[in-house]
Design an enzyme around this catalytic site. Structure first.
Site, PDB file in Angstrom:
ATOM      1  N   HIS A   1     -11.258 -14.808  35.646  1.00  0.00           N
ATOM      2  CA  HIS A   1     -10.810 -15.583  36.816  1.00  0.00           C
ATOM      3  C   HIS A   1     -10.968 -17.056  36.450  1.00  0.00           C
ATOM      4  CE1 HIS A   1     -12.526 -11.886  38.640  1.00  0.00           C
ATOM      5  NE2 HIS A   1     -11.685 -12.056  39.644  1.00  0.00           N
TER       6      HIS A   1
ATOM      7  N   ASP B   1     -14.443 -18.217  36.587  1.00  0.00           N
ATOM      8  CA  ASP B   1     -15.390 -17.615  35.629  1.00  0.00           C
ATOM      9  C   ASP B   1     -15.461 -18.511  34.398  1.00  0.00           C
ATOM     10  OD1 ASP B   1     -15.247 -15.346  37.242  1.00  0.00           O
ATOM     11  OD2 ASP B   1     -13.837 -14.314  35.896  1.00  0.00           O
TER      12      ASP B   1
ATOM     13  N   GLU C   1      -7.916   0.428  39.630  1.00  0.00           N
ATOM     14  CA  GLU C   1      -9.357   0.454  39.326  1.00  0.00           C
ATOM     15  C   GLU C   1      -9.967   1.759  39.832  1.00  0.00           C
ATOM     16  OE1 GLU C   1     -11.609  -3.104  39.797  1.00  0.00           O
ATOM     17  OE2 GLU C   1     -13.391  -2.024  40.463  1.00  0.00           O
TER      18      GLU C   1
ATOM     19  N   ASP D   1      -8.451  -1.124  35.528  1.00  0.00           N
ATOM     20  CA  ASP D   1      -9.818  -1.646  35.537  1.00  0.00           C
ATOM     21  C   ASP D   1     -10.732  -0.439  35.426  1.00  0.00           C
ATOM     22  OD1 ASP D   1      -9.189  -4.283  35.582  1.00  0.00           O
ATOM     23  OD2 ASP D   1     -10.218  -4.755  37.458  1.00  0.00           O
TER      24      ASP D   1
HETATM   25  C1  XUL Z   1     -13.233  -6.638  42.785  1.00  0.00           C
HETATM   26  C2  XUL Z   1     -12.430  -6.538  41.574  1.00  0.00           C
HETATM   27  C3  XUL Z   1     -12.054  -7.816  40.932  1.00  0.00           C
HETATM   28  C4  XUL Z   1     -10.686  -7.813  40.320  1.00  0.00           C
HETATM   29  C5  XUL Z   1     -10.246  -9.154  39.814  1.00  0.00           C
HETATM   30  O1  XUL Z   1     -13.561  -5.431  43.361  1.00  0.00           O
HETATM   31  O2  XUL Z   1     -12.134  -5.466  41.105  1.00  0.00           O
HETATM   32  O3  XUL Z   1     -13.028  -8.140  39.998  1.00  0.00           O
HETATM   33  O4  XUL Z   1     -10.618  -6.913  39.271  1.00  0.00           O
HETATM   34  O5  XUL Z   1     -10.259 -10.121  40.791  1.00  0.00           O
HETATM   35 CO    CO Z   2     -11.124  -4.919  39.365  1.00  0.00          CO
END
Ligand code: XUL
Ligand code: CO
Length: 444
Positions: free
Chosen positions: A106, A109, A273, A301
């Site tokens: 990000h 970050d 994710e 993710d």
């Molecule tokens: C939060 C999440 C974030 C995103 C990127 O739950 O998964 O870290 O991957 O903003």
């Molecule tokens: Co994420």
């Protein structure tokens, strides 16, 4: 990939991690991840495209809502630009020692936000230069970057969906700068995770207007990105809730419908994710399958939730059966293209040693590597695919096929039912198939 040491070495006690095979007892070695090993005609490295996540590995201090940070990281110094350079060195040393070909970050970050838009822009530009130098020195690439539109108090009511236009504009300034950084770094994707894009109560929220603003915002970002030469994939990362009560990007189906409705599906795909899937009461594989069916599975993710906790625990992936189901989807669609497997996973707050960061990633990488091998074998054996094919055989010819082709009316279906009477029953053989997959997860 040779080991990169920047101005300072942060992981000096840790050697480059190598493949030692499943018999090794060395916690600092790969048991299954053998980057050059060919699976289905492609190297493991090219299949898995692993990525480090800046925020968890180089920014997290181990704090939680009930307690302060527990990690003391040698790269954390007070001066923001010195800290940014330290973190860049830590990231590239870490990734090169672990053989991670990608990283993700990000904007905030990489470097702390400045006290104005202009100061934040110039800081990000400066750190982009530092990252670019390190990319060139190591060959490590940017899988994706994103703008953090959820941590700062200004985003308490939302970012792109804030009821305040000045907040929407501020969010846009961050996305613009993050896109410019991406193009400079040759990023392969750009992510939107809408952590505050939702509501905490319907009583103060105009959901219709907020969703229209959200679509407008993504459209402007898409257009700007394309104008400045971003040729990669835009990704939306679904999550049902946390920190808001309800996120607009609830799950894969919701996001696919939204993107199609607003004509964004040509440029956007999904970043799925695992822990967000389970928070939405879906399995990881379910979310991947729905995205893949729509031709919109872009990236992953990689993490796991805790089966008892209701929140996003972001643990490292370790459950082979679940990850094998996930890799079945990825392999069946021919890979992730420009996407990859980003470890959006963090250490438990009592795992305070730098070595723990390596061990955690090794476990996740080995799990995905073994799942890849297992899924490839399952696909080659064809047991599942032929079972599924057979299960739908009534649509392969005759009236079933004509139904699929849109040639039958509702009355035709009724007449068919009259003629054929009560349908014969047959078993779905779920346990047999589950046993088969479980057996493949243990058989070597
Ligand atoms: C939060 C999440 C974030 C995103 C990127 O739950 O998964 O870290 O991957 O903003
Ligand atoms: Co994420």
């Amino acid at each position: 990939m040779s080991t990169f040491i920047g101005r300072r070495e942060f992981f000096s006690g840790i050697p480059k991690i190598t493949y030692e095979g499943p018999e090794s007892d060395n916690p600092l070695s790969f048991k299954w991840y053998d980057p050059a090993r060919l699976v289905a005609g492609k190297s493991m490295e090219d299949h898995l495209r692993f990525s480090a996540a800046y925020w968890h590995s180089f920014c997290d201090d181990g704090s939680d809502p009930f307690g302060n940070g527990t990690f003391i990281r040698p790269w954390n110094v007070t001066d923001p630009m010195a800290k940014a350079e330290n973190k860049a060195d830590a990231c590239f040393e870490f990734a090169s020692k672990l053989n991670l070909p990608f990283y993700c970050f990000h904007d905030i970050d990489a470097v702390d936000e400045g006290s104005s838009v202009r100061e934040s822009e110039s800081r990000l530009r400066a750190v982009t230069g530092m990252l670019k130098e390190r990319q060139e020195a190591t060959g490590i690439r940017l899988l994706w970057n994103t703008a953090n539109l959820f941590s700062h108090p200004r985003y308490m009511h939302g970012a792109a969906t804030s009821p305040d236009f000045s907040v929407v504009s501020y969010a846009a300034s961050q996305v613009k700068a993050a896109l410019e950084s991406n193009v400079e770094l040759g990023g392969e994707n750009f992510v939107f995770w809408g952590g505050r894009e939702g509501y905490t109560t319907l009583l103060n929220t105009d959901t219709k207007r907020e969703l229209e603003h959200f679509a407008r915002f993504l459209t402007l970002a898409r257009d700007y990105g394309r104008n400045i030469g971003f040729t990669g994939t835009f990704l939306v990362e679904p999550k049902p809730m946390e920190p808001t009560k309800h996120h607009y990007d609830f799950d894969a189906s919701t996001v696919i419908g939204f993107l199609r409705h607003w004509g964004l599906d040509g440029d956007f795909k999904l970043n799925i994710e695992a822990n967000h899937a389970t928070l939405a009461s879906h399995s990881f594989a379910h979310e991947l399958r729905i995205a893949s069916d729509a031709g919109m599975l872009g990236s992953i993710d990689a993490n796991r939730g805790d089966p008892q906790n209701g929140w996003d625990t972001d643990q490292f992936p370790l459950v082979l059966y679940d990850v094998t189901e996930a890799m079945l989807v990825v392999l069946s669609q021919g890979g992730l293209g420009s996407g990859g497997l980003n470890f959006d996973a963090k250490l438990r707050r009592s795992s305070i040693d730098l070595e723990d960061l390596f061990i955690a990633h090794i476990g996740g990488m080995d799990c995905f590597a073994l799942a890849l091998i297992t899924a490839d074998r399952i696909i080659r054996e064809g047991v599942l695919s032929s079972f599924v094919k057979k299960r739908y055989r009534s649509f392969d010819d005759g009236p079933g096929r004509r139904f699929e082709e849109g040639e039958l009316t509702l009355e035709d279906l009724r007449d068919y039912a009259v003629e054929n009477g009560e349908p014969a029953r047959f078993s779905g053989r779920q346990e047999m198939l589950e046993n088969y997959v479980a057996h493949r997860c243990t058989a070597r």
